[in-house]
Write an enzyme that holds these catalytic residues in place. Sequence first.
Site, PDB file in Angstrom:
ATOM      1  N   CYS A  92     -28.049  -2.565 -22.314  1.00 42.22           N
ATOM      2  CA  CYS A  92     -29.012  -2.361 -23.523  1.00 42.22           C
ATOM      3  C   CYS A  92     -29.078  -3.508 -24.468  1.00 42.22           C
ATOM      4  O   CYS A  92     -29.329  -4.595 -24.341  1.00 42.22           O
ATOM      5  CB  CYS A  92     -29.232  -0.991 -23.964  1.00 42.22           C
ATOM      6  SG  CYS A  92     -30.905  -0.671 -24.533  1.00 42.22           S
ATOM      7  N   HIS A 104     -29.982   2.074 -18.872  1.00 49.56           N
ATOM      8  CA  HIS A 104     -28.760   3.032 -19.173  1.00 49.56           C
ATOM      9  C   HIS A 104     -28.267   3.927 -18.011  1.00 49.56           C
ATOM     10  O   HIS A 104     -28.756   5.290 -17.940  1.00 49.56           O
ATOM     11  CB  HIS A 104     -29.304   4.052 -20.224  1.00 49.56           C
ATOM     12  CG  HIS A 104     -29.143   3.487 -21.823  1.00 49.56           C
ATOM     13  ND1 HIS A 104     -28.144   3.130 -22.432  1.00 49.56           N
ATOM     14  CD2 HIS A 104     -30.229   3.073 -22.480  1.00 49.56           C
ATOM     15  CE1 HIS A 104     -28.506   2.382 -23.545  1.00 49.56           C
ATOM     16  NE2 HIS A 104     -29.680   2.325 -23.457  1.00 49.56           N
ATOM     17  N   GLU A 109     -25.546   4.858 -17.395  1.00 54.99           N
ATOM     18  CA  GLU A 109     -24.627   5.799 -17.831  1.00 54.99           C
ATOM     19  C   GLU A 109     -25.020   6.901 -18.479  1.00 54.99           C
ATOM     20  O   GLU A 109     -24.087   8.005 -18.329  1.00 54.99           O
ATOM     21  CB  GLU A 109     -23.673   5.077 -18.816  1.00 54.99           C
ATOM     22  CG  GLU A 109     -24.101   5.101 -20.136  1.00 54.99           C
ATOM     23  CD  GLU A 109     -24.980   3.995 -20.257  1.00 54.99           C
ATOM     24  OE1 GLU A 109     -25.599   4.000 -21.724  1.00 54.99           O
ATOM     25  OE2 GLU A 109     -25.706   3.259 -19.717  1.00 54.99           O
TER      26      GLU A 109
END
Length: 305
Positions: A142, A235, A237
């Site tokens: 990011c 993202h 994750e």
Amino acid sequence: MPLRLPDKLPAIELLKRENIFVMDNSRAISQDIRPLKIVILNLMPLKITTETDLVRLLSNTPLQLDISFMKLRSHTPKNTPIEHMMMFYRDFEEIIDEKFDGMIVTGAPVETYEYEDVTYWNEMKAIFAWARSHVTSTLYICWAAQAGLYFHYGIPKYPLKKKMFGIFRQYTDGSHLPIFRGFDDVFYMPHSRHTEIRREDIIRSPGLSLIAESPESGVSIVMGRGGREFFITGHLEYAPDTLDNEYRRDRDTRDDVDMPVNYYRDDNPLNPPLVTWRAHANLFYSNWINYYVYQETPYDINQIK
């Protein structure tokens, strides 16, 4: 996989409840294995949440990983207890002479600032430069992806008229890179950002490869130096409820907050999220660890250069 984590790290107990195999240092030192050393520079406000998200993904490989956490001396986090930071994090100056097989640099809530106006930009520049000679492969996520592209390659960022917020289709470049081994033709990635990098700037840079993008969210994953650097604008994750928490937090303070797109079942925020990115997230991180860290790093870690 056996993840080697600092004793008493909160993520250990959280992940054990998910039947993910982790071990603390006390157990790991009894194994005669050269673990891969991974350092995470965690710039996100909710440190423990981000730690858990990343460790969850790093767990999906048979290799032993020795996880360390780095913090900035020039920035004091406001949302994580100082005791946690002192127990589990080290300043950059404390590890500057060490080598690492892999590194992850997270996003940060500063994307609307010019890079030079970020209070810790000078320290970030030093870390970015250090990673080039002390880490085999680095993942930038990011804001860190935008900042790394700017520092290393001069790639600018641009403000968006509207926040990129939701789950978006992504397409690989079709080159069958090891990082995408096992991927389907389409995969999904959460995004939550106010700025973007643009395709034309990446393509003009001879040191970069645009390896995944989206018709809705634009540039997705950029590779540099043959896989020694990956820049991820979204993202992978994120946990299932991360965008929901962000949406409800912002909606409680403002009346102009859009619902994350392609996220809730039937696009109804009263329904739970529909998780569409988790399998490819696990595969991406496993491929990174296997093909770009384990397969490339020297056995003598001091030979990294």
